[in-house]
Design an enzyme around this catalytic site. Structure first.
Site, PDB file in Angstrom:
ATOM      1  N   HIS A 135      -7.072   9.635   5.259  1.00 26.99           N
ATOM      2  CA  HIS A 135      -6.448   8.592   6.085  1.00 26.99           C
ATOM      3  C   HIS A 135      -6.576   8.972   7.559  1.00 26.99           C
ATOM      4  CE1 HIS A 135      -4.074   8.040   2.244  1.00 26.99           C
ATOM      5  NE2 HIS A 135      -4.569   6.829   2.461  1.00 26.99           N
ATOM      6  N   GLY A 136      -6.487   7.980   8.414  1.00 30.55           N
ATOM      7  CA  GLY A 136      -6.473   8.256   9.853  1.00 30.55           C
ATOM      8  C   GLY A 136      -7.878   8.429  10.408  1.00 30.55           C
ATOM      9  N   ALA A 168      -7.335   0.637   7.472  1.00 27.99           N
ATOM     10  CA  ALA A 168      -6.130   0.509   8.298  1.00 27.99           C
ATOM     11  C   ALA A 168      -6.426   0.943   9.731  1.00 27.99           C
ATOM     12  CB  ALA A 168      -4.991   1.337   7.706  1.00 27.99           C
ATOM     13  N   THR A 169      -6.857   2.197   9.878  1.00 26.10           N
ATOM     14  CA  THR A 169      -7.070   2.764  11.219  1.00 26.10           C
ATOM     15  C   THR A 169      -7.996   1.892  12.072  1.00 26.10           C
ATOM     16  OG1 THR A 169      -6.739   4.957  10.296  1.00 26.10           O
ATOM     17  CG2 THR A 169      -7.848   4.845  12.426  1.00 26.10           C
ATOM     18  N   HIS A 197      -9.533   4.818  -0.553  1.00 24.42           N
ATOM     19  CA  HIS A 197      -8.644   4.821   0.627  1.00 24.42           C
ATOM     20  C   HIS A 197      -9.333   5.571   1.756  1.00 24.42           C
ATOM     21  CE1 HIS A 197      -4.526   3.725  -1.114  1.00 24.42           C
ATOM     22  NE2 HIS A 197      -5.394   3.503  -2.075  1.00 24.42           N
ATOM     23  N   GLY A 198      -8.889   5.306   2.987  1.00 22.94           N
ATOM     24  CA  GLY A 198      -9.390   6.087   4.116  1.00 22.94           C
ATOM     25  C   GLY A 198     -10.828   5.769   4.472  1.00 22.94           C
ATOM     26  N   ALA A 199     -11.193   4.477   4.503  1.00 24.05           N
ATOM     27  CA  ALA A 199     -12.591   4.112   4.746  1.00 24.05           C
ATOM     28  C   ALA A 199     -12.923   3.977   6.226  1.00 24.05           C
ATOM     29  CB  ALA A 199     -12.927   2.817   4.018  1.00 24.05           C
ATOM     30  N   SER A 200     -11.905   3.882   7.085  1.00 21.16           N
ATOM     31  CA  SER A 200     -12.198   3.770   8.519  1.00 21.16           C
ATOM     32  C   SER A 200     -12.923   5.032   8.964  1.00 21.16           C
ATOM     33  CB  SER A 200     -10.897   3.635   9.329  1.00 21.16           C
ATOM     34  OG  SER A 200     -10.194   2.484   8.954  1.00 21.16           O
ATOM     35  N   ASP A 202       0.854  -1.181   0.000  1.00 22.59           N
ATOM     36  CA  ASP A 202       0.000   0.000   0.000  1.00 22.59           C
ATOM     37  C   ASP A 202       0.903   1.250   0.000  1.00 22.59           C
ATOM     38  OD1 ASP A 202      -2.338   1.527   0.304  1.00 22.59           O
ATOM     39  OD2 ASP A 202      -2.357   1.311   2.495  1.00 22.59           O
TER      40      ASP A 202
END
Ligand SMILES: [Zn+2]
Length: 275
Positions: A174-175, A226-227, A202-205, A80
């Site tokens: 992200h995050g 990820a987060t 990206h950044g789905a959390s 990634d």
């Protein structure tokens, strides 16, 4: 089998669902996400960012994934946010079946050049490639500006680079989100109308289930988490240590962290696969 990203994503595109791409940081998160794949019988992409490779070693995670994968639904091992041709080459050498080259901070023509070069190298090795156009917020957000992916540029980028999937900027970050994020779902439809390349979110959390479902309906076929998984690992660990403050054997308290990662991953898989 351990297959390429292209293989998983073309099936997802045809089936109108998304493949969850789950970021791992350590042995425990690898065990957790693989158990989730086994329990649900669904394909996942297991991925690492370069900072994780700095932390644990470039070949470590692919070796763990290969050692622990027990068959069942196909999976893919993905890099990634690869930032250079060199890190992509190293990961290909270490058994990754998919790599991302992130040239999104570069001017368009330079992004095309870098991505096309990495795509040539990866394809020659039978590995698939994700590129990125536009910006995703959070760590990439340098001046508080997010530039959404331009649909026509996305089409041109896909044609000129030969990428197998494309990460798009549509308002995600992200995050951890501050406030309610606004995701331009219309933009996903517009991009998907102009290119056949599977699109990556990206950044789905932190996005609601409804927003994620809308993004999949609009044409997203890979979604990175990820987060949420890092939070799950840490919460499981904290709880286990709080329950047994005298514990000293990692094998005694880490299983709860694995269980938290697994449960979070099962929820993500069910959401992405429309269960
Ligand atoms: Zn990302």
């Amino acid at each position: 089998m351990i297959v390429t990203g292209k293989e998983l994503l073309s099936k997802a595109k045809a089936g109108k669902y998304a493949v969850p791409a789950l970021n791992v940081d350590n042995l425990e998160s690898v065990i957790g996400v693989l158990r989730a794949a086994e329990e649900t019988g669904k394909s996942i992409i297991v991925q690492t960012i370069p900072r994780t490779l700095d932390y644990g070693g470039v070949g470590t995670y692919s070796a763990m994934i290969r050692a622990l994968y027990g068959g069942g639904a196909d999976i893919c091992i993905h890099l990634d946010h690869g930032g250079s041709e060199e890190i992509c080459r190293k990961c290909i050498e270490k058994g990754y079946t998919s790599v991302m080259i992130d040239g999104s901070a570069l001017p368009f023509e330079e992004n095309v050049k870098l991505t096309a070069r990495v795509a040539d190298i990866a394809h020659a090795a039978g590995v698939s490639v994700e590129g990125e156009l536009g910006t995703i917020g959070g760590k990439e957000q340098t001046e508080g500006k997010i530039s959404y992916t331009d649909p026509k540029q996305a089409r041109e980028f896909a044609m000129r680079t030969g990428v197998d999937s494309l990460a798009v900027g549509v308002g995600t970050a992200h995050g951890v989100y501050k406030g309610v994020p606004h995701i331009a779902v219309d933009r996903i439809y517009e991009i998907a109308a102009l290119t056949d390349v599977p699109l990556v979110l990206h950044g789905a959390s932190g996005l609601s289930d409804e927003v994620i479902r809308n993004c999949i309906a609009a044409g997203i076929t890979k979604i990175n988490f990820a987060t949420q998984l890092r939070q799950a690992f840490t919460e499981g660990l904290r709880r286990a240590l709080a329950k047994a403050p005298e514990a000293f054997d990692p094998k005694a308290y880490l299983p709860e962290a694995i269980e938290y990662v697994k449960n979070a991953a099962v929820g993500i898989i069910n959401l992405c696969c429309g269960m």
